[in-house]
Write a protein that holds these residues in place. Structure first.
Motif, PDB file in Angstrom:
ATOM      1  N   GLU A  16      32.981 -41.671  54.546  1.00 28.24           N
ATOM      2  CA  GLU A  16      34.089 -41.941  53.638  1.00 28.24           C
ATOM      3  C   GLU A  16      34.908 -40.693  53.353  1.00 28.24           C
ATOM      4  O   GLU A  16      36.046 -40.778  52.907  1.00 28.24           O
ATOM      5  N   PHE A  17      34.305 -39.512  53.548  1.00 22.54           N
ATOM      6  CA  PHE A  17      35.093 -38.292  53.365  1.00 22.54           C
ATOM      7  C   PHE A  17      35.028 -37.428  54.614  1.00 22.54           C
ATOM      8  O   PHE A  17      35.039 -36.204  54.532  1.00 22.54           O
ATOM      9  N   ALA A  18      34.971 -38.076  55.771  1.00 20.74           N
ATOM     10  CA  ALA A  18      34.912 -37.333  57.031  1.00 20.74           C
ATOM     11  C   ALA A  18      36.117 -36.421  57.198  1.00 20.74           C
ATOM     12  O   ALA A  18      36.020 -35.338  57.772  1.00 20.74           O
ATOM     13  N   VAL A  19      37.274 -36.863  56.675  1.00 19.45           N
ATOM     14  CA  VAL A  19      38.477 -36.041  56.803  1.00 19.45           C
ATOM     15  C   VAL A  19      38.350 -34.750  56.005  1.00 19.45           C
ATOM     16  O   VAL A  19      39.130 -33.822  56.199  1.00 19.45           O
ATOM     17  N   GLU A  20      37.364 -34.694  55.089  1.00 21.17           N
ATOM     18  CA  GLU A  20      37.205 -33.510  54.263  1.00 21.17           C
ATOM     19  C   GLU A  20      36.059 -32.626  54.734  1.00 21.17           C
ATOM     20  O   GLU A  20      35.582 -31.781  53.986  1.00 21.17           O
ATOM     21  N   MET A  21      35.634 -32.818  55.990  1.00 22.93           N
ATOM     22  CA  MET A  21      34.513 -32.028  56.481  1.00 22.93           C
ATOM     23  C   MET A  21      34.785 -30.517  56.444  1.00 22.93           C
ATOM     24  O   MET A  21      33.864 -29.739  56.179  1.00 22.93           O
ATOM     25  N   PRO A  22      36.008 -30.035  56.698  1.00 23.92           N
ATOM     26  CA  PRO A  22      36.244 -28.593  56.511  1.00 23.92           C
ATOM     27  C   PRO A  22      35.964 -28.140  55.083  1.00 23.92           C
ATOM     28  O   PRO A  22      35.514 -27.011  54.863  1.00 23.92           O
ATOM     29  N   ILE A  23      36.203 -29.038  54.109  1.00 23.95           N
ATOM     30  CA  ILE A  23      35.903 -28.688  52.719  1.00 23.95           C
ATOM     31  C   ILE A  23      34.395 -28.652  52.509  1.00 23.95           C
ATOM     32  O   ILE A  23      33.865 -27.779  51.815  1.00 23.95           O
ATOM     33  N   VAL A  24      33.674 -29.606  53.128  1.00 19.68           N
ATOM     34  CA  VAL A  24      32.212 -29.596  53.048  1.00 19.68           C
ATOM     35  C   VAL A  24      31.678 -28.292  53.650  1.00 19.68           C
ATOM     36  O   VAL A  24      30.751 -27.678  53.112  1.00 19.68           O
ATOM     37  N   ALA A  25      32.265 -27.871  54.766  1.00 20.31           N
ATOM     38  CA  ALA A  25      31.849 -26.610  55.386  1.00 20.31           C
ATOM     39  C   ALA A  25      32.065 -25.444  54.427  1.00 20.31           C
ATOM     40  O   ALA A  25      31.220 -24.546  54.311  1.00 20.31           O
ATOM     41  N   GLU A  26      33.183 -25.449  53.714  1.00 22.88           N
ATOM     42  CA  GLU A  26      33.455 -24.376  52.756  1.00 22.88           C
ATOM     43  C   GLU A  26      32.467 -24.430  51.591  1.00 22.88           C
ATOM     44  O   GLU A  26      32.034 -23.386  51.079  1.00 22.88           O
ATOM     45  N   ILE A  27      32.083 -25.633  51.176  1.00 22.14           N
ATOM     46  CA  ILE A  27      31.071 -25.768  50.128  1.00 22.14           C
ATOM     47  C   ILE A  27      29.767 -25.130  50.587  1.00 22.14           C
ATOM     48  O   ILE A  27      29.129 -24.380  49.841  1.00 22.14           O
ATOM     49  N   CYS A  28      29.367 -25.425  51.811  1.00 20.40           N
ATOM     50  CA  CYS A  28      28.123 -24.850  52.338  1.00 20.40           C
ATOM     51  C   CYS A  28      28.207 -23.330  52.422  1.00 20.40           C
ATOM     52  O   CYS A  28      27.225 -22.624  52.143  1.00 20.40           O
ATOM     53  N   ARG A  29      29.370 -22.805  52.806  1.00 23.97           N
ATOM     54  CA  ARG A  29      29.535 -21.345  52.827  1.00 23.97           C
ATOM     55  C   ARG A  29      29.452 -20.789  51.414  1.00 23.97           C
ATOM     56  O   ARG A  29      28.823 -19.749  51.170  1.00 23.97           O
ATOM     57  N   ARG A  30      30.104 -21.478  50.492  1.00 28.98           N
ATOM     58  CA  ARG A  30      30.109 -21.028  49.089  1.00 28.98           C
ATOM     59  C   ARG A  30      28.699 -20.991  48.519  1.00 28.98           C
ATOM     60  O   ARG A  30      28.385 -20.156  47.659  1.00 28.98           O
ATOM     61  N   LEU A  31      27.824 -21.866  49.028  1.00 26.98           N
ATOM     62  CA  LEU A  31      26.453 -21.955  48.550  1.00 26.98           C
ATOM     63  C   LEU A  31      25.497 -21.139  49.414  1.00 26.98           C
ATOM     64  O   LEU A  31      24.278 -21.309  49.308  1.00 26.98           O
ATOM     65  N   ASP A  32      26.044 -20.287  50.256  1.00 25.11           N
ATOM     66  CA  ASP A  32      25.241 -19.361  51.077  1.00 25.11           C
ATOM     67  C   ASP A  32      24.299 -20.072  52.027  1.00 25.11           C
ATOM     68  O   ASP A  32      23.364 -19.454  52.561  1.00 25.11           O
ATOM     69  N   GLY A  33      24.485 -21.369  52.282  1.00 23.05           N
ATOM     70  CA  GLY A  33      23.574 -22.095  53.162  1.00 23.05           C
ATOM     71  C   GLY A  33      22.203 -22.332  52.553  1.00 23.05           C
ATOM     72  O   GLY A  33      21.260 -22.683  53.271  1.00 23.05           O
ATOM     73  N   LEU A  34      22.064 -22.170  51.242  1.00 24.84           N
ATOM     74  CA  LEU A  34      20.775 -22.395  50.582  1.00 24.84           C
ATOM     75  C   LEU A  34      20.491 -23.899  50.499  1.00 24.84           C
ATOM     76  O   LEU A  34      21.259 -24.647  49.888  1.00 24.84           O
ATOM     77  N   PRO A  35      19.385 -24.367  51.079  1.00 25.43           N
ATOM     78  CA  PRO A  35      19.120 -25.813  51.090  1.00 25.43           C
ATOM     79  C   PRO A  35      19.093 -26.437  49.704  1.00 25.43           C
ATOM     80  O   PRO A  35      19.648 -27.517  49.504  1.00 25.43           O
ATOM     81  N   LEU A  36      18.441 -25.790  48.741  1.00 23.97           N
ATOM     82  CA  LEU A  36      18.375 -26.365  47.400  1.00 23.97           C
ATOM     83  C   LEU A  36      19.766 -26.535  46.815  1.00 23.97           C
ATOM     84  O   LEU A  36      20.104 -27.590  46.253  1.00 23.97           O
ATOM     85  N   ALA A  37      20.594 -25.496  46.938  1.00 25.59           N
ATOM     86  CA  ALA A  37      21.948 -25.580  46.385  1.00 25.59           C
ATOM     87  C   ALA A  37      22.748 -26.683  47.071  1.00 25.59           C
ATOM     88  O   ALA A  37      23.502 -27.414  46.423  1.00 25.59           O
ATOM     89  N   ILE A  38      22.586 -26.819  48.386  1.00 27.05           N
ATOM     90  CA  ILE A  38      23.312 -27.854  49.125  1.00 27.05           C
ATOM     91  C   ILE A  38      22.850 -29.240  48.681  1.00 27.05           C
ATOM     92  O   ILE A  38      23.667 -30.163  48.481  1.00 27.05           O
ATOM     93  N   GLU A  39      21.548 -29.423  48.492  1.00 23.88           N
ATOM     94  CA  GLU A  39      21.034 -30.720  48.062  1.00 23.88           C
ATOM     95  C   GLU A  39      21.530 -31.074  46.663  1.00 23.88           C
ATOM     96  O   GLU A  39      21.888 -32.231  46.388  1.00 23.88           O
ATOM     97  N   LEU A  40      21.545 -30.098  45.771  1.00 26.63           N
ATOM     98  CA  LEU A  40      22.038 -30.347  44.424  1.00 26.63           C
ATOM     99  C   LEU A  40      23.535 -30.690  44.438  1.00 26.63           C
ATOM    100  O   LEU A  40      23.991 -31.552  43.682  1.00 26.63           O
ATOM    101  N   ALA A  41      24.285 -30.013  45.294  1.00 27.94           N
ATOM    102  CA  ALA A  41      25.711 -30.319  45.408  1.00 27.94           C
ATOM    103  C   ALA A  41      25.926 -31.710  45.992  1.00 27.94           C
ATOM    104  O   ALA A  41      26.791 -32.469  45.531  1.00 27.94           O
ATOM    105  N   ALA A  42      25.152 -32.059  47.016  1.00 26.57           N
ATOM    106  CA  ALA A  42      25.295 -33.376  47.636  1.00 26.57           C
ATOM    107  C   ALA A  42      25.047 -34.484  46.630  1.00 26.57           C
ATOM    108  O   ALA A  42      25.699 -35.545  46.659  1.00 26.57           O
ATOM    109  N   ALA A  43      24.092 -34.255  45.709  1.00 18.82           N
ATOM    110  CA  ALA A  43      23.815 -35.269  44.698  1.00 18.82           C
ATOM    111  C   ALA A  43      25.014 -35.519  43.801  1.00 18.82           C
ATOM    112  O   ALA A  43      25.168 -36.605  43.231  1.00 18.82           O
ATOM    113  N   ARG A  44      25.880 -34.530  43.679  1.00 14.91           N
ATOM    114  CA  ARG A  44      27.055 -34.663  42.815  1.00 14.91           C
ATOM    115  C   ARG A  44      28.189 -35.471  43.446  1.00 14.91           C
ATOM    116  O   ARG A  44      29.207 -35.706  42.800  1.00 14.91           O
ATOM    117  N   THR A  45      28.044 -35.861  44.709  1.00 10.19           N
ATOM    118  CA  THR A  45      29.098 -36.680  45.320  1.00 10.19           C
ATOM    119  C   THR A  45      29.164 -38.059  44.692  1.00 10.19           C
ATOM    120  O   THR A  45      30.105 -38.810  44.949  1.00 10.19           O
TER     121      THR A  45
END
Length: 845
Positions: free
Chosen positions: A220-249
């Motif tokens: 549903e937000f495939a067009v925003e994948m560059p933004i998802v990539a930036e989120i992952c960079r912003r979170l340093d690639g930390l799995p816990l941080a990424i999982e917590l962010a994903a829950a906020r979708t």
């Protein structure tokens, strides 16, 4: 981290029945059964399994900050070991323990050993394990590292025992092997969509969104994948941080999430209720590690969080000393715990080393080979939060700005007599710290400090073509209401003038230079006035070359009357560039020659063969141009000046292009492009791509040429950069050839595709391209082209040929372009020479 479902298990549930038996059963030591999928880490899993299968590796510690995925990785590795070898696996969780004294009993209970009062757990556990082949996984060891010798004692008694530990702190015991668990890989900025989709961090984000409570699908937000990539960079690639962010979708779109992440860690909370409390938010995950530190370590960690983009040990020591965070050389409190009230902290280098051991600070080697340190952004943000909470932010940021101001006052270590040489090989750069210090100084109306810092940042801006940032920052500094010395203001005005000139904003460049000139004239600084006249001459060149020449001559009169040889040499070098732009090749050669004479005896003097080679190339003397440029390139390499080396190699590419030697030209452009990419000089790398486009057009690959030229124009537009006359001529010729070969529609399509290319993709394409050899190209000329070729050999112009053959001039233009392409050359003269080599024309003898 994913939640775990733990269960009591018999030994047979851990390994096949033919595995080596333990004398007594394991109680509650089964591997956790993760409820979510394992993503990425294939390389790490394979490496760890291989290590654990080596007899020399008996104790392996997985280290890393909270949330990096140590436990999940350890479980996966243990599963692989259990499935592929005759070993039992026991998993013991230690996170709930608060003292090291409780560890022996906890391990003992896993082997069914009850407390008897004599406390000899080590002997009883060793007896229980005996010679059984066992992998013992001890999770979350960081709070009990003092009991590390217990593990070495077990290993010495049990020949077939291997221990895998997860800890935020290295154990520092004999025989320990450390494996620092890295964050998940994140896609680079500007990465193509395929690289984003294949990134483990992005895949983890997608998978956790897919399994979120409301079942939101990532499509549903495939067009925003560059933004998802930036989120992952912003979170340093930390799995816990990424999982917590994903829950906020469930609440935020990726764009909204990214915006909120700029404000700190608050978004990264609300983890699964069944997860340990320390893993329900990133703040809690970092706070867990923070709570294990001594008071001195906590304070230094808070202070280090003001550094942006990393820091040196010298900077850390300076900051801590200024703020009274240490008393050098005195021991910490007893036992490595929190110091007693009267105890003093150890030296900063020991504290930084301890923070590194505890995975809160990372050590890395800069391109120069020097050691630097940095924090993951999530840890740094926690430190900043604590800094504010402790009321230390104002003092820490002031000390940070003062330290870098002192560094800015020191003479630049890379300053040499030629200004263009200063843009050489990159060193560890403090640009992010300077940016942060400038912003803080401006917020406090400290114009003098902000100005000194901005003056040091200019070299970084120029080297990377960041003139838009330079102009915006310098404008804010110059508009700051705080006091500033006149000399500093004039110097910054000149930097702003040069930035505007580099973006072809000549009117603004002249206005800024005039303002600086008024300041220097008031103070009687003749060298400063001369520098302003040079800038005014540059600004006037595009609209009025005679005025530009006059301004340069006036500047040179002032400089020759003084003793500032460096400024005179730089002015002559700039004057030579100006005369080249104006088409006065003889004047340019004279200016460069005088500049070189001033530099007699200095190693950099031979670098002036670069501009002298440029003159020879413009005059058509390819042999002399090649000789001069090769001399300059060789000397630049000897001196370690990568930037002028790359410029010289690019100019040598033009020499080969002018000779029609496309293979050599491509090779030289590739070398120059590689160096420019390594230097981070994206604007110069873009020029290399444009000239490779000219080679591609000459090779008949018109679509590729149009595509690259479209990219180069878009990149220059984003950086607001102009072209020199010779660069513009080369580009226009390549464009004309590509358009003639493709036709208007195909040309427009390729051009637009180039506009959409990322820099990474364009650079990768350009570096991979090789022109076909002459035997690989179609070189058969049509009857009409052979006829036109004879006219070219006679020296006739296209208009004259059109009149002789009763054809339109545009038709002749197209035929000539086709002839050059088929013969693999770029000029009419080269076409005639190549045709004679192939016996398509009679010999000139």
């Amino acid at each position: 981290m994913p939640s775990h479902q733990r269960q009591e298990s018999s030994p047979d549930a851990l390994l096949p029945s033919d595995s080596g038996d333990l004398p007594i059963p394991l109680i509650g030591a089964a591997l956790p059964s993760p409820l979510t999928s394992f993503i990425g880490r294939e390389r790490e899993v394979a490496e760890l399994v291989s290590l654990l299968q080596q007899s020399r590796v008996r104790l392996l510690t997985l280290t890393g900050p909270g949330g990096v995925g140590k436990t999940r990785l350890a479980v996966r590795v243990a599963e692989e070991i259990a499935a592929s070898s005759q070993r039992r696996v026991a998993f013991i969780e230690l996170a709930s323990l608060t003292t090291a004294d409780a560890v022996p009993a906890t391990i003992g209970r896993a082997f069914g050993i009850q407390e008897t009062g004599h406390g000899a757990y080590e002997e009883e556990v060793a007896a229980a394990i005996a010679d059984a082949r066992l992998l013992l996984v001890l999770d979350n060891f960081e709070r009990v590292v003092g009991v590390g010798p217990l593990l070495t004692g077990l290993l010495s008694r049990c020949a077939n025992l291997t221990i895998l530990v997860t800890s935020r702190i290295v154990l520092r015991v004999s025989g320990e092997y450390e494996f620092a668990v890295p964050p998940l890989e994140v896609p680079g900025r500007g990465a193509p969509s395929a690289a984003i989709d294949n990134s483990p961090s992005v895949q983890l984000f997608q998978e956790r969104v897919r399994t979120s409570a409301d079942g939101t699908a990532p499509d549903e937000f495939a067009v925003e994948m560059p933004i998802v990539a930036e989120i992952c960079r912003r979170l340093d690639g930390l799995p816990l941080a990424i999982e917590l962010a994903a829950a906020r979708t469930r609440v935020f779109s990726p764009a909204e999430m990214l915006q909120r992440l700029q404000t700190g860690l608050a978004l990264l909370s609300d983890g699964p209720r069944d997860a340990p409390s320390r893993l329900r938010s990133m703040h809690d995950a970092v706070a867990w590690s923070y709570g294990l530190l001594t008071l001195a370590e906590q304070r230094v960690l808070r202070l280090l969080s003001v550094f942006s983009g990393g820091f040196t040990l010298a900077s850390a020591e300076a900051l801590a000393t200024r703020l009274g965070a240490i008393e050098s050389g005195r021991p910490d409190g007893p036992g490595g715990g929190r110091p007693a009230g009267a105890a003093s902290a150890p030296p900063v280098f020991e504290i930084v080393s301890s923070l590194t051991d505890q995975s809160l600070v990372q050590r890395y080697t800069a391109p120069s080979g020097h050691t630097r340190f940095k924090m993951l952004e999530t840890i740094r943000e926690f430190g900043l939060d604590m800094l504010v909470a402790e009321g230390e932010e104002q003092a820490a940021r002031n000390a940070h700005a003062q330290w870098f101001t002192e560094l800015a006052r020191e003479p630049a270590s890379d300053r040499v007599i030629l200004s263009f040489v200063s843009r050489s090989a990159p060193r560890e750069s403090e640009q992010d710290n300077l940016r942060a210090a400038i912003a803080w100084s401006l917020s406090n109306a400290d114009a003098e400090t902000a100005g000194l810092l901005a003056s040091r940042l200019w070299g970084f801006w120029a080297h990377n073509g960041l003139y838009t940032e330079a102009r915006a920052t310098l404008a804010r500094v110059l508009q700051c209401p705080g006091p500033m010395t006149p000399d500093l203001r004039a110097s910054l005005l000149l930097d702003a003038s040069r930035s505007a000139w580099c973006q072809s904003d000549f009117a603004a460049s002249g206005t800024l230079a005039s303002e600086a000139q008024a300041i220097y004239e008031h103070s009687g600084d003749r060298a400063g006035v001369a520098a302003c006249l040079v800038r005014l001459g540059d600004a006037a060149l595009a609209s009025d070359p005679p005025v530009a020449t006059s301004l340069f001559q006036e500047a040179l009169v002032l400089l020759r009357a003084g003793d500032d040889i460096e400024s005179l040499a730089n002015a002559l070098n700039s004057f030579g560039d100006t005369l080249m732009f104006a088409g006065d090749l003889a004047g340019a050669r004279a200016a460069y020659a005088e500049c070189r004479s001033l530099m007699t005896g200095q190693p950099e003097s031979r670098l002036l063969f670069n501009p002298l080679g440029w003159v020879a190339l413009a005059e058509g003397d390819l042999d002399l141009a090649e000789h001069l440029l090769e001399e300059s390139v060789g000397h630049a390499r000897e001196l370690g000046y990568a930037y002028p080396e790359a410029v010289g190699i690019r100019m040598l590419g033009r020499v080969a292009l002018a000779r029609g030697d496309l293979l050599t030209a491509a090779d030289r452009y590739h070398r120059a492009l590689t160096i420019m990419i390594e230097l981070g000089a994206s604007h110069e790398a873009g020029y290399c791509v444009a000239e490779l486009a000219a080679a591609a057009a000459a090779a008949g690959e018109a679509e590729l040429a149009a595509r690259w030229l479209g990219f180069e124009e878009a990149q220059r537009g984003r950086q607001s950069l102009g072209l020199s006359p010779d660069e513009s001529s080369l580009r226009d010729e390549a464009l004309g050839r590509a358009r003639a070969l493709l036709g208007a529609d195909a040309y427009a399509t390729a051009w637009e595709a180039g506009h959409q290319l990322t820099a990474a993709a364009a650079f990768a394409e350009a570096r991979a391209w090789r022109p076909a050899t002459p035997s690989q190209r179609t070189s058969a000329l049509t009857r009409r082209e052979l006829e036109i070729l004879h006219h070219l050999a006679a020296g006739r112009t296209n208009r004259e040929i059109a009149g002789s053959l009763f054809l339109g001039t545009r038709t002749i233009d197209t035929h000539v372009s086709s002839i050059l392409t088929k013969l693999g050359v770029t000029t009419r003269h080269a076409a005639v020479e190549e045709a004679r080599k192939r016996a398509l024309l009679p010999s000139s003898d």
